[in-house]
Design a protein around this motif. Structure first.
Motif, short mmCIF file in Angstrom:
data_model
loop_
_atom_site.label_atom_id
_atom_site.label_comp_id
_atom_site.label_asym_id
_atom_site.label_seq_id
_atom_site.Cartn_x
_atom_site.Cartn_y
_atom_site.Cartn_z
N PRO A 158 0.80 -1.23 0.00
CA PRO A 158 0.00 0.00 0.00
C PRO A 158 0.84 1.28 0.00
CG PRO A 158 -0.91 -1.59 1.54
CD PRO A 158 0.39 -2.16 1.07
N GLN A 159 2.08 1.19 0.48
CA GLN A 159 2.94 2.38 0.51
C GLN A 159 3.39 2.80 -0.88
OE1 GLN A 159 5.69 0.83 3.75
NE2 GLN A 159 5.62 3.00 4.23
N VAL A 160 3.22 1.91 -1.85
CA VAL A 160 3.51 2.29 -3.24
C VAL A 160 2.24 2.19 -4.08
CG1 VAL A 160 5.99 1.84 -3.19
CG2 VAL A 160 4.42 -0.04 -3.74
N GLY A 180 9.87 4.79 12.78
CA GLY A 180 9.48 5.83 11.84
C GLY A 180 8.85 5.13 10.66
N CYS A 181 8.43 5.92 9.66
CA CYS A 181 7.75 5.32 8.52
C CYS A 181 7.99 6.17 7.29
CB CYS A 181 6.25 5.25 8.83
SG CYS A 181 5.29 4.52 7.50
N LEU A 182 8.28 5.52 6.17
CA LEU A 182 8.53 6.27 4.93
C LEU A 182 7.29 7.04 4.49
CD1 LEU A 182 10.54 3.60 2.88
CD2 LEU A 182 11.43 5.63 4.03
N SER A 183 6.11 6.64 4.97
CA SER A 183 4.88 7.33 4.59
C SER A 183 4.53 8.48 5.55
CB SER A 183 3.71 6.34 4.55
OG SER A 183 3.94 5.39 3.52
N GLN A 193 6.51 -6.66 11.85
CA GLN A 193 5.20 -6.29 12.43
C GLN A 193 4.73 -4.95 11.89
OE1 GLN A 193 4.85 -7.41 16.90
NE2 GLN A 193 7.04 -7.61 16.43
N HIS A 194 5.65 -4.00 11.76
CA HIS A 194 5.32 -2.67 11.22
C HIS A 194 4.78 -2.81 9.78
CE1 HIS A 194 6.46 1.77 10.59
NE2 HIS A 194 6.16 1.34 9.37
N GLU A 195 5.48 -3.63 8.99
CA GLU A 195 5.09 -3.77 7.57
C GLU A 195 3.77 -4.54 7.42
OE1 GLU A 195 6.52 -1.83 5.65
OE2 GLU A 195 8.23 -1.45 6.95
N ASP A 227 1.37 -4.59 9.51
CA ASP A 227 0.34 -3.62 9.89
C ASP A 227 -0.14 -2.81 8.69
OD1 ASP A 227 -0.12 -4.13 12.54
OD2 ASP A 227 1.03 -2.41 13.31
N HIS A 228 0.81 -2.40 7.83
CA HIS A 228 0.45 -1.60 6.65
C HIS A 228 -0.58 -2.33 5.78
CE1 HIS A 228 2.84 2.05 6.62
NE2 HIS A 228 3.96 1.38 6.86
N LEU A 229 -0.51 -3.65 5.75
CA LEU A 229 -1.43 -4.43 4.91
C LEU A 229 -2.86 -4.40 5.44
CD1 LEU A 229 0.86 -7.52 4.21
CD2 LEU A 229 0.66 -5.41 2.89
N VAL A 238 13.99 4.70 9.00
CA VAL A 238 12.55 4.76 8.79
C VAL A 238 11.99 3.38 8.49
CG1 VAL A 238 12.18 7.17 8.24
CG2 VAL A 238 13.06 5.65 6.50
N ASP A 239 10.72 3.24 8.79
CA ASP A 239 10.07 1.94 8.71
C ASP A 239 10.84 0.93 9.55
OD1 ASP A 239 7.65 1.13 6.64
OD2 ASP A 239 8.43 3.14 6.49
N GLY A 240 11.10 1.33 10.75
CA GLY A 240 11.78 0.43 11.67
C GLY A 240 12.21 1.16 12.91
ZN ZN Z 1 5.68 2.29 7.55
#
Ligand code: ZN
Length: 177
Positions: free
Chosen positions: A50-52, A95-98, A137-139, A141-143, A173-175
């Motif tokens: 979803p981030q792309v 953090g998160c790239l989004s 777990q972070h990734e 979650d994005h789904l 980021v993203d981690g």
């Molecule tokens: Zn993220």
């Protein structure tokens, strides 16, 4: 390969549930390669479909070697990942790239077992702990349309870092930090 545009917070796609893939084909392998390239260029340690703008259940992860944490370098593509077991609770900065430049303290399971398929449609079952477990777990979650800021328990730990601090590579980021 091509770099993809990263979807930013506020875009409704980040709040939608991504659909299962079930079978990886050539076009998915191509987009997975693009996702790895995009993550590496960002730079980030993880990226989810979803981030792309891809509303399918795929995540890519690249955790560098960290001798202090006894973490070997890990690069993964997980399709239809499912966390089937989780244990413990640890707090760490994410953090998160989004959500550029925001970091906050997030509780995550310390060890997890993940089931998924890979790009060759092989079934994978892997156990992860610590940093790698956090990133996965972070990734995942994005789904499900969940962002790390939703999981921050103490909002006072949430803050924005400056461009300067970022360029010094103080925050991944993203981690975790
Ligand atoms: Zn993220």
């Amino acid at each position: 390969m091509a770099r993809l545009e990263i979807v930013l917070e506020g875009d409704p796609r980040l709040r939608q549930k991504a659909t299962r893939i079930k079978h990886a084909d050539e076009s998915l392998r191509k987009i997975a390669a693009d996702m790895h390239e995009t993550m590496d260029a960002a730079p980030g340690v993880g990226l989810a479909g979803p981030q792309v703008g891809l509303m399918r259940r795929i995540v890519v992860v690249h955790v560098p070697k960290d001798e202090e944490e006894e973490q070997e370098e890990v690069r993964l593509t997980l399709i239809d990942p499912e966390i089937v077991k989780s244990q413990g609770k640890v707090y760490g900065q994410e953090g998160c790239l989004s959500i550029p430049r925001w970091v906050g303290e997030v509780p995550r399971a310390e060890t997890i077992t993940v089931k998924a398929i890979d790009l060759d449609n092989k079934h994978i079952r892997l156990k992860a702990r610590g940093y790698l477990a956090r990133v996965i777990q972070h990734e995942v979650d994005h789904l499900d349309g969940i962002l790390f800021v939703d999981r921050v328990e103490d909002r006072s730990t949430l803050f924005q870092v400056t461009e300067d601090e970022l360029s010094k590579d103080e925050y991944a980021v993203d981690g975790e930090e």
